[in-house]
Design a protein around this motif. Structure first.
Motif, PDB file in Angstrom:
ATOM      1  N   TYR A  15       3.794  11.389  -5.421  1.00  0.00           N
ATOM      2  CA  TYR A  15       5.546  11.776  -7.044  1.00  0.00           C
ATOM      3  C   TYR A  15       4.171  12.060  -7.607  1.00  0.00           C
ATOM      4  CZ  TYR A  15       9.952  12.105  -7.442  1.00  0.00           C
ATOM      5  OH  TYR A  15      11.681  12.101  -7.320  1.00  0.00           O
ATOM      6  N   CYS A  16       3.502  11.401  -8.496  1.00  0.00           N
ATOM      7  CA  CYS A  16       2.708  11.551  -9.563  1.00  0.00           C
ATOM      8  C   CYS A  16       2.213  13.436  -9.667  1.00  0.00           C
ATOM      9  CB  CYS A  16       1.342  10.711  -9.964  1.00  0.00           C
ATOM     10  SG  CYS A  16       1.751   9.020 -10.477  1.00  0.00           S
ATOM     11  N   ARG A  44      -5.626   4.864 -12.312  1.00  0.00           N
ATOM     12  CA  ARG A  44      -5.456   3.716 -12.059  1.00  0.00           C
ATOM     13  C   ARG A  44      -5.125   3.250 -10.628  1.00  0.00           C
ATOM     14  NH1 ARG A  44      -1.221  -0.052 -10.948  1.00  0.00           N
ATOM     15  NH2 ARG A  44       0.307   1.384 -11.851  1.00  0.00           N
ATOM     16  N   LEU A  45      -3.614   3.997  -9.229  1.00  0.00           N
ATOM     17  CA  LEU A  45      -3.905   3.538  -8.527  1.00  0.00           C
ATOM     18  C   LEU A  45      -4.675   3.584  -7.353  1.00  0.00           C
ATOM     19  CD1 LEU A  45       0.293   3.906  -8.546  1.00  0.00           C
ATOM     20  CD2 LEU A  45      -1.540   1.685  -8.283  1.00  0.00           C
ATOM     21  N   LEU A  46      -5.384   4.777  -7.253  1.00  0.00           N
ATOM     22  CA  LEU A  46      -6.149   5.187  -6.673  1.00  0.00           C
ATOM     23  C   LEU A  46      -7.676   4.786  -6.901  1.00  0.00           C
ATOM     24  CD1 LEU A  46      -5.781   9.357  -6.010  1.00  0.00           C
ATOM     25  CD2 LEU A  46      -4.854   7.719  -4.874  1.00  0.00           C
ATOM     26  N   TRP A  56       0.863  -1.020   0.211  1.00  0.00           N
ATOM     27  CA  TRP A  56      -0.359  -0.357   0.275  1.00  0.00           C
ATOM     28  C   TRP A  56       0.882   1.083  -0.486  1.00  0.00           C
ATOM     29  CZ3 TRP A  56      -0.768   4.635   3.376  1.00  0.00           C
ATOM     30  CH2 TRP A  56      -1.820   4.938   2.988  1.00  0.00           C
ATOM     31  N   VAL A  57       1.369   1.267   0.955  1.00  0.00           N
ATOM     32  CA  VAL A  57       2.986   2.584   1.103  1.00  0.00           C
ATOM     33  C   VAL A  57       3.792   2.383  -0.475  1.00  0.00           C
ATOM     34  CG1 VAL A  57       5.074   3.405   1.880  1.00  0.00           C
ATOM     35  CG2 VAL A  57       3.186   2.346   3.398  1.00  0.00           C
ATOM     36  N   GLN A  58       3.976   1.793  -0.985  1.00  0.00           N
ATOM     37  CA  GLN A  58       4.515   1.578  -2.296  1.00  0.00           C
ATOM     38  C   GLN A  58       3.587   2.301  -2.982  1.00  0.00           C
ATOM     39  OE1 GLN A  58       7.236  -1.690  -3.475  1.00  0.00           O
ATOM     40  NE2 GLN A  58       6.843  -2.514  -1.051  1.00  0.00           N
ATOM     41  N   GLN A  59       3.079   1.555  -3.943  1.00  0.00           N
ATOM     42  CA  GLN A  59       1.666   2.346  -4.606  1.00  0.00           C
ATOM     43  C   GLN A  59       1.175   3.894  -3.970  1.00  0.00           C
ATOM     44  OE1 GLN A  59      -1.862  -0.583  -3.562  1.00  0.00           O
ATOM     45  NE2 GLN A  59      -1.283  -2.188  -6.026  1.00  0.00           N
ATOM     46  N   MET A  60       1.021   4.104  -3.320  1.00  0.00           N
ATOM     47  CA  MET A  60       0.794   5.184  -2.709  1.00  0.00           C
ATOM     48  C   MET A  60       1.784   6.164  -2.898  1.00  0.00           C
ATOM     49  SD  MET A  60      -2.524   6.270  -2.787  1.00  0.00           S
ATOM     50  CE  MET A  60      -2.643   4.393  -3.666  1.00  0.00           C
TER      51      MET A  60
END
Length: 431
Positions: A100-101, A321-323, A91-95
């Motif tokens: 950064y985006c 995509r991630l959110l 989760w941390v890595q994705q967020m």
């Protein structure tokens, strides 16, 4: 023999850290001397970090840059967390990638609309450009605003954010807050598509040249928050191998450090990333490349403008995509234990590779720190580009035309320098 000396000076500005000057000497139509000097007052951030606890680093380095604080935080966290046997949660890595985006989005939108477009639309500033191109300026501010909103979502604020920490974040946003922002990001995608087409249709100079590209590469995705170094010369390096090939030196006429790759200038930043990683762009951006007729890798530095626009489309897509799959975590961070030693880490700041190294003692305090930002890495490349581009442009042009072309070249690389070069003054001495 007739000698013409042209001097271009960048005065200190309140919103730009440092001073710079460009010296040109032309003899019999030949450029015999070109020197780019950057004058920056000491900032001491690396010394500030000595004796601090590791957990303090992330907030201190966020103050280095008002435009890309997330980059400094992520590179620092990558370096420090390399000293732990544990890893941050998926989760941390994705967020972190989402976080950064937001920085790429706001920085690229700022650079394109407020710093670069006036060059190609014939204006001396975005303010004067707004009278005839209000929609372009409004679009830039809207896109930048969405980037700031993404940074605030995890950082608490968009300038010098305070939400990041070792192992993750201090808090996790509520699902309803995330859903509301996703809707706004989806609405911004149309602006991003139009921006790419607009930039590709501009009459950008055709100025091919040879240069070495350096960027992070990740096997599974377009590299932003992590990866290993790839070069267009065939090198593949981990963070702890950086110093074996990349070196910083002082120039007699510049207080800024200059970097080289095995003794040669190199390019880092949007165009370098696109040249190295374009095969990893999602399908809709592969289609966009065909639509706008951009062939990669590109040897035209002025295509950096298009590269930034394409990366705006990319990070909007990635954040959405991630959110869209966002779930509130049991904990927004993983408690990490750091071992004494030396940790290296890096990430892709909007304007290029950002590398950090920290030495941690047995008390958990920072013994030494080294930070290599993209600005210093690009300075030798800028000077080489200026020599090549001004010669190709034609040294018989008057001072105003040479000044504008020099400014355009510099603005391709770094928004901080770009701000200053809008105010270049030129002094000509003929003997």
């Amino acid at each position: 023999m007739t000698s013409r000396r042209i001097r271009i000076d960048v005065p200190a500005l309140t919103r730009v850290e440092g001073e710079g000057s460009l010296r040109l000497e032309v003899r019999d139509g030949q450029l015999v001397e070109l020197g780019l000097s950057i004058f920056e007052p000491p900032r001491y951030f690396e010394k500030f970090l000595e004796g601090r606890e590791a957990k303090e680093v992330v907030d201190i380095v966020a103050r280095i840059c008002g435009i890309c604080p997330v980059a400094y935080q992520m590179s620092a966290l990558n370096a420090l967390e390399s000293l732990s046997a544990q890893m941050a949660s998926p989760w941390v890595q994705q967020m972190r990638r989402v976080f950064y985006c937001g920085e790429w989005l706001q920085s690229h939108a700022l650079h394109i609309h407020l710093l670069a477009l006036p060059d190609f639309l014939g204006f001396d500033s975005a303010i004067s450009m707004a009278g005839q191109h209000p929609d372009e300026v409004k679009r830039g501010l809207k896109l930048q605003g969405q980037g700031n909103a993404l940074i605030r979502l995890f950082g608490g604020r968009s300038v010098h954010p305070v939400g990041a920490r070792l192992g993750g974040f201090h808090h996790a946003p509520a699902p309803e807050e995330v859903a509301a922002l996703v809707a706004k990001l989806q609405a911004a995608q149309q602006d991003a598509r139009e921006l790419t087409r607009f930039c590709a249709a501009l009459p950008l100079p055709d100025d091919p040249q040879a240069f070495t590209c350096v960027a992070l590469h990740h096997p599974d995705r377009y590299a932003i928050e992590s990866g290993e170094i790839r070069t267009s010369t065939g090198l593949s390096l981990s963070a702890d191998q950086f110093e074996q090939h990349f070196h910083e030196t002082h120039k007699p006429d510049s207080t800024a450090l200059w970097s080289d790759l095995d003794g040669q200038p190199y390019l880092t930043g949007p165009l370098a990333r696109l040249n190295i990683n374009h095969s990893q762009l999602p399908d809709f951006l592969q289609t966009r490349l065909s639509e706008i007729g951009l062939t990669l890798p590109s040897d035209n530095m002025f295509h950096s403008l298009i590269a930034r626009a394409l990366e705006i489309e990319l990070v909007l897509h990635e954040a959405i995509r991630l959110l869209e799959e966002y779930e509130y975590p049991a904990s927004p961070y993983t408690a990490l234990s750091l071992e004494p030693g030396t940790g290296c880490g890096m990430s892709e700041a909007p304007r290029g590779l950002l590398w950090h190294r920290y030495e941690l003692d047995k008390k958990g305090l920072i013994k030494s720190a080294r930070i290599v930002p993209p600005t210093s890495q690009n300075q030798a490349r800028i000077e080489a580009d200026l020599h090549r581009s001004l010669t190709a442009f034609g040294l018989d042009h008057d001072e105003e035309a040479l000044r504008l072309r020099a400014e355009q070249v510099i603005r391709n690389y770094d928004p901080c320098i770009s701000c200053a070069t809008h105010f270049l003054t030129l002094e000509r001495v003929e003997t």
